[in-house]
Design a protein around this motif. Structure first.
Motif, short mmCIF file in Angstrom:
data_model
loop_
_atom_site.label_atom_id
_atom_site.label_comp_id
_atom_site.label_asym_id
_atom_site.label_seq_id
_atom_site.Cartn_x
_atom_site.Cartn_y
_atom_site.Cartn_z
N HIS A 1 -1.31 -56.13 -6.86
CA HIS A 1 -1.38 -54.67 -6.76
C HIS A 1 -0.40 -54.15 -5.71
O HIS A 1 0.25 -53.12 -5.93
CB HIS A 1 -2.81 -54.23 -6.41
N MET B 1 -9.16 -51.24 -4.69
CA MET B 1 -9.46 -49.91 -5.22
C MET B 1 -8.60 -48.84 -4.56
O MET B 1 -8.15 -47.88 -5.21
CB MET B 1 -10.95 -49.58 -5.04
N LYS B 2 -8.33 -48.98 -3.27
CA LYS B 2 -7.45 -48.02 -2.58
C LYS B 2 -6.03 -48.11 -3.12
O LYS B 2 -5.37 -47.09 -3.32
CB LYS B 2 -7.47 -48.30 -1.07
N ARG C 1 -5.21 -49.10 -6.07
CA ARG C 1 -5.24 -48.55 -7.44
C ARG C 1 -5.18 -47.02 -7.43
O ARG C 1 -4.55 -46.42 -8.30
CB ARG C 1 -6.51 -49.02 -8.15
N GLN C 2 -5.82 -46.40 -6.46
CA GLN C 2 -5.72 -44.94 -6.35
C GLN C 2 -4.29 -44.51 -6.08
O GLN C 2 -3.79 -43.54 -6.67
CB GLN C 2 -6.65 -44.45 -5.24
N LYS D 1 -12.34 -55.92 -2.59
CA LYS D 1 -12.57 -54.90 -3.63
C LYS D 1 -12.18 -53.52 -3.12
O LYS D 1 -11.51 -52.74 -3.82
CB LYS D 1 -14.04 -54.92 -4.04
N ASN D 2 -12.59 -53.20 -1.90
CA ASN D 2 -12.25 -51.89 -1.32
C ASN D 2 -10.74 -51.72 -1.19
O ASN D 2 -10.19 -50.66 -1.47
CB ASN D 2 -12.91 -51.73 0.05
N ASP E 1 -11.56 -57.30 -12.67
CA ASP E 1 -12.65 -57.06 -11.71
C ASP E 1 -12.94 -58.27 -10.83
O ASP E 1 -13.93 -58.24 -10.07
CB ASP E 1 -13.92 -56.64 -12.44
N PHE F 1 -12.04 -59.66 -7.80
CA PHE F 1 -11.29 -59.20 -6.64
C PHE F 1 -10.98 -60.39 -5.72
O PHE F 1 -11.84 -60.84 -4.95
CB PHE F 1 -12.06 -58.13 -5.90
#
Length: 278
Positions: free
Chosen positions: A78, A39-40, A42-43, A35-36, A68, A70
């Motif tokens: 991604h 999310m990175k 995605r940023q 997940k972490n 969601d 992950f």
């Protein structure tokens, strides 16, 4: 009394339960780490989408961004999308820099246009009006030059790639044309509105009341005036001063003193007149 000894089945069952708990804990840690990582990525994706002027529709086309669950597969998707965006930005970085310059210059121009139509600007002092007008003229020239440069560079890019150069999912040259046309129409509407307001205001004039009568030239009362003989206008000052002191012999010093008094009174009148006119 003997001590009860656990059977091998019970021992194996206990060990299995402990291993399962540890395995479940490791899976949760792995999912949290995934997940972490997602999310990175995605940023970074959001940053490149913004640099490449992607619209909301273009961003929404990448459906995994909203998943969601992950997993390693989601992270792989991604990473692949991020790589594509990096390559696209590096290939067209010069074009995106020009687009960004156009956007910021256009925003500055619109802001100065708003200030030029604000009535409160007339209350400012210290030459700010002249400064704003010079800045607006400078930005107008910059926009004109940028527009010509973009037409050439974007046209060449579209010929080489066989596709439209999109900004916010719209052909950029069409977007510039729409901006300029919208601004022109809005300015024309503002001018037309001002003219309508001015024509709606009635012109005030001086009106006579019904009972009031203006005097005619024949009925104007003439006040008696004291006529001055023409010959006295050309008499020497010394003779005029002699007559003002009858029965005495006027000397030249008396005449100069009298003339000085008259000159001072004339000077005071002239200075007062200038103050009232200024």
């Amino acid at each position: 009394m003997g001590i009860p000894v656990a059977s091998s089945h019970e021992v194996n069952k206990s060990h299995n339960s402990s291993w399962e708990e540890q395995l479940l804990h490791l899976k949760e840690l792995k999912k949290e780490q995934l997940k972490n990582l997602v999310m990175k990525v995605r940023q970074q994706l959001s940053s490149y989408w913004q640099k490449c002027f992607y619209s909301n529709e273009q961003r929404a086309a990448f459906q995994p961004f909203y998943n969601d669950n992950f997993t390693e597969d989601l992270l792989s998707q991604h990473d692949e999308e991020l790589l594509n965006m990096k390559l696209k930005y590096e290939k067209n970085q010069l074009m995106y820099t020009r687009v960004h310059k156009w956007a910021t210059t256009w925003e500055s121009f619109i802001e100065l246009e708003k200030k030029s139509t604000d009535p409160r600007r007339l209350l400012n002092r210290g030459g700010s009006l002249l400064k704003d007008e010079r800045e607006r003229s400078k930005i107008q020239k910059q926009l004109s030059k940028l527009s010509e440069d973009l037409k050439k560079s974007v046209g060449s890019w579209e010929e080489e790639n066989g596709a439209d150069f999109l900004v916010n999912n719209e052909r950029f040259l069409d977007s510039i044309a729409h901006q300029l046309e919208h601004h022109r129409l809005k300015k024309d509407q503002t001018k037309a509105s001002v003219k309508r307001d001015e024509s709606a205001v009635p012109r005030s004039g001086v009106k006579r009341s019904a009972g009031a009568q203006m005097p005619t030239p024949n009925k104007i009362r003439k006040t008696p005036s004291t006529s001055v003989p023409l010959y006295s206008l050309h008499r020497p000052p010394l003779e005029e001063c002699k007559e003002s002191i009858p029965g005495s012999q006027l000397s030249y010093s008396d005449f100069m003193e009298d003339l000085s008094v008259k000159s001072n009174s004339d000077r005071i009148f002239n200075s007062t007149l200038k103050e009232n006119l200024n």
